[in-house]
Scaffold this motif. Structure first.
Motif, PDB file in Angstrom:
ATOM      1  N   LEU A  83       0.900  -1.368   0.050  1.00  0.00           N
ATOM      2  CA  LEU A  83      -0.060   0.153  -0.008  1.00  0.00           C
ATOM      3  C   LEU A  83       0.904   1.215  -0.108  1.00  0.00           C
ATOM      4  O   LEU A  83       0.635   2.235  -0.539  1.00  0.00           O
ATOM      5  CB  LEU A  83      -0.836  -0.020   1.051  1.00  0.00           C
ATOM      6  N   ILE A  84       1.978   1.243   0.918  1.00  0.00           N
ATOM      7  CA  ILE A  84       2.838   2.641   0.978  1.00  0.00           C
ATOM      8  C   ILE A  84       3.530   2.560  -0.432  1.00  0.00           C
ATOM      9  O   ILE A  84       3.637   3.758  -0.744  1.00  0.00           O
ATOM     10  CB  ILE A  84       3.607   2.304   2.236  1.00  0.00           C
ATOM     11  N   ALA A  85       4.024   1.469  -0.691  1.00  0.00           N
ATOM     12  CA  ALA A  85       4.751   1.655  -1.989  1.00  0.00           C
ATOM     13  C   ALA A  85       3.915   1.986  -3.253  1.00  0.00           C
ATOM     14  O   ALA A  85       4.621   2.870  -4.185  1.00  0.00           O
ATOM     15  CB  ALA A  85       5.237   0.307  -2.597  1.00  0.00           C
ATOM     16  N   THR A  86       2.921   1.547  -3.516  1.00  0.00           N
ATOM     17  CA  THR A  86       2.113   1.990  -4.534  1.00  0.00           C
ATOM     18  C   THR A  86       1.422   3.598  -4.364  1.00  0.00           C
ATOM     19  O   THR A  86       1.497   4.224  -5.375  1.00  0.00           O
ATOM     20  CB  THR A  86       0.558   1.140  -4.357  1.00  0.00           C
ATOM     21  N   LEU A  87       1.007   3.826  -3.234  1.00  0.00           N
ATOM     22  CA  LEU A  87       0.753   5.307  -2.939  1.00  0.00           C
ATOM     23  C   LEU A  87       1.866   6.132  -3.305  1.00  0.00           C
ATOM     24  O   LEU A  87       1.950   7.230  -3.677  1.00  0.00           O
ATOM     25  CB  LEU A  87       0.203   5.535  -1.656  1.00  0.00           C
ATOM     26  N   VAL A  96       4.631   4.842  11.054  1.00  0.00           N
ATOM     27  CA  VAL A  96       4.575   3.672  11.835  1.00  0.00           C
ATOM     28  C   VAL A  96       5.218   2.403  11.414  1.00  0.00           C
ATOM     29  O   VAL A  96       5.601   1.808  12.193  1.00  0.00           O
ATOM     30  CB  VAL A  96       2.839   3.372  11.620  1.00  0.00           C
ATOM     31  N   MET A  97       5.371   2.188  10.045  1.00  0.00           N
ATOM     32  CA  MET A  97       5.848   0.877   9.587  1.00  0.00           C
ATOM     33  C   MET A  97       7.559   1.072   9.902  1.00  0.00           C
ATOM     34  O   MET A  97       7.848  -0.142  10.370  1.00  0.00           O
ATOM     35  CB  MET A  97       5.813   1.061   8.115  1.00  0.00           C
ATOM     36  N   TYR A  98       8.134   2.128   9.737  1.00  0.00           N
ATOM     37  CA  TYR A  98       9.592   2.107  10.182  1.00  0.00           C
ATOM     38  C   TYR A  98       9.944   1.943  11.460  1.00  0.00           C
ATOM     39  O   TYR A  98      10.962   1.217  11.787  1.00  0.00           O
ATOM     40  CB  TYR A  98      10.385   3.435   9.627  1.00  0.00           C
ATOM     41  N   ALA A  99       8.823   2.466  12.409  1.00  0.00           N
ATOM     42  CA  ALA A  99       9.232   2.518  13.714  1.00  0.00           C
ATOM     43  C   ALA A  99       9.027   0.892  14.375  1.00  0.00           C
ATOM     44  O   ALA A  99       9.587   0.472  14.973  1.00  0.00           O
ATOM     45  CB  ALA A  99       8.159   3.140  14.638  1.00  0.00           C
ATOM     46  N   HIS A 111      14.685   3.476  13.307  1.00  0.00           N
ATOM     47  CA  HIS A 111      14.318   4.779  14.044  1.00  0.00           C
ATOM     48  C   HIS A 111      14.699   5.943  13.218  1.00  0.00           C
ATOM     49  O   HIS A 111      14.074   6.892  13.386  1.00  0.00           O
ATOM     50  CB  HIS A 111      14.753   4.647  15.447  1.00  0.00           C
ATOM     51  N   SER A 112      15.815   5.919  12.871  1.00  0.00           N
ATOM     52  CA  SER A 112      16.232   7.265  12.206  1.00  0.00           C
ATOM     53  C   SER A 112      15.206   7.484  11.122  1.00  0.00           C
ATOM     54  O   SER A 112      15.024   8.608  10.612  1.00  0.00           O
ATOM     55  CB  SER A 112      17.712   7.517  11.883  1.00  0.00           C
ATOM     56  N   LEU A 113      14.799   6.641  10.432  1.00  0.00           N
ATOM     57  CA  LEU A 113      13.936   6.658   9.270  1.00  0.00           C
ATOM     58  C   LEU A 113      12.695   6.878   9.564  1.00  0.00           C
ATOM     59  O   LEU A 113      11.960   7.818   9.167  1.00  0.00           O
ATOM     60  CB  LEU A 113      13.944   5.348   8.339  1.00  0.00           C
ATOM     61  N   ALA A 114      12.167   6.504  10.827  1.00  0.00           N
ATOM     62  CA  ALA A 114      10.879   7.103  11.269  1.00  0.00           C
ATOM     63  C   ALA A 114      10.680   8.401  11.424  1.00  0.00           C
ATOM     64  O   ALA A 114       9.756   9.271  11.252  1.00  0.00           O
ATOM     65  CB  ALA A 114      10.428   6.207  12.552  1.00  0.00           C
ATOM     66  N   PHE A 115      11.826   8.896  12.202  1.00  0.00           N
ATOM     67  CA  PHE A 115      12.091  10.093  12.679  1.00  0.00           C
ATOM     68  C   PHE A 115      12.033  11.196  10.992  1.00  0.00           C
ATOM     69  O   PHE A 115      11.653  12.135  11.206  1.00  0.00           O
ATOM     70  CB  PHE A 115      13.394  10.497  13.269  1.00  0.00           C
ATOM     71  N   LEU A 116      12.810  10.809   9.964  1.00  0.00           N
ATOM     72  CA  LEU A 116      13.132  11.302   8.849  1.00  0.00           C
ATOM     73  C   LEU A 116      11.736  11.375   8.282  1.00  0.00           C
ATOM     74  O   LEU A 116      11.161  12.645   8.064  1.00  0.00           O
ATOM     75  CB  LEU A 116      13.970  10.632   8.010  1.00  0.00           C
TER      76      LEU A 116
END
Length: 214
Positions: free
Chosen positions: A141-145, A173-176, A181-186
Motif C-alpha cells: 500500500l505504501i509503495a503503490t501510493l 508507523v512502519m519504520y518504527a 528509528h532514524s527513518l521513522a524520525f526522517l
C-alpha cells in the motif's frame, strides 16, 4: 520553511538521532539525501532531482537489507520517475525556473484511486506468497501510493503533497515497527515538509491566473 537556519538544524537533529540509534552509514546517507531532496522539492528547486537520484540508490540497498521488498522495487520506478520529473520541470516553464503548478482532474483522480486498490492487492499478494516480506500488504500500500505521489510530483501536480502526507504517516508507523528509528524520525520531518509544501504550492497555484488542470 524559508528560514535559513531550519535546514542545518534539521540535519543536526538527524545526525544526533542517527548516532543515538547506531544507524549505519548507508542509513545516514539515505536519510540526509532524502531530507535535502524533499526540502528542495517543496521549495521548487530543480536540484531536488539529481539529489533525489542519489537518495533512490541509497534506499534501494537499505530496503534490501530490511527485507522490505516492495520498497526496494519501488526505488527502480522512483529512478525512472525522477528522471521524468527532472525533464518535465524544465519543460513548459517559460521564463520561470520550473514549470507552473497544475491541479488534478476528476478523471485522473478516479483512475489513480482504482490503480491504488488494484495494484496494492496484487502486489501484496505476490509479496505474501513469493517473498519473505514481513508486512506485505502494508508494504504494498505504501509503495503503490508512493508511486502515485511521485508521478503527481514529477508532473508538477499540486495534489502530490496530499498523497505524500498519507505516505509519511503510514511510513512513520512502519519504520518504527521495523526498528528503523532514524527513518521513522526522517518521515516525521517529511510529514512537516509535505504539509508546508502543500500550502506553499497551493498559494502559488492560486496566484497564477488561468491555472490549467491536467
Amino acid at each position: 520553511m524559508n528560514k535559513p537556519w531550519v535546514l542545518p538544524a534539521l540535519f543536526a537533529i538527524m545526525v544526533g538521532i542517527a548516532y543515538y540509534t547506531s544507524s549505519s552509514a548507508l542509513e545516514i546517507a539515505a536519510t540526509t539525501t532524502g531530507l535535502l531532496s524533499v526540502w528542495l522539492t517543496a521549495r521548487e528547486r530543480i536540484w531536488a532531482w539529481p539529489i533525489g537520484l542519489v537518495n533512490v540508490a541509497c534506499f534501494f540497498y537499505m530496503f534490501e537489507d530490511a527485507k522490505l521488498y516492495a520498497d526496494m522495487m519501488l526505488q527502480v520506478f522512483f529512478f525512472v520517475l525522477s528522471v521524468y520529473g527532472w525533464i518535465a520541470w524544465l519543460n513548459g516553464r517559460g521564463a520561470a525556473k520550473v514549470r507552473p503548478t497544475r491541479t488534478i482532474t476528476v478523471r485522473l483522480s478516479w483512475t489513480l484511486a482504482l490503480l491504488l486498490v488494484a495494484v496494492t492487492l496484487l502486489w501484496g499478494y505476490v509479496l505474501e506468497q513469493y517473498t519473505g516480506a514481513s508486512i506485505p500488504y502494508a508494504d504494498a500500500l505504501i509503495a503503490t501510493l508512493s508511486l502515485i505521489a511521485q508521478y503527481l510530483l514529477s508532473s508538477k501536480i499540486l495534489q502530490n503533497w496530499l498523497c505524500w502526507i498519507a505516505v509519511d504517516v503510514m511510513s512513520i508507523v512502519m519504520y518504527a515497527y521495523k526498528d528503523l528509528h532514524s527513518l521513522a524520525f526522517l518521515y516525521t520531518i517529511f510529514l512537516a515538509i509535505a504539509i508546508a509544501g502543500h500550502l506553499s504550492w497551493q498559494r502559488e497555484y492560486r496566484s497564477l491566473k488561468g491555472g490549467v488542470p491536467v
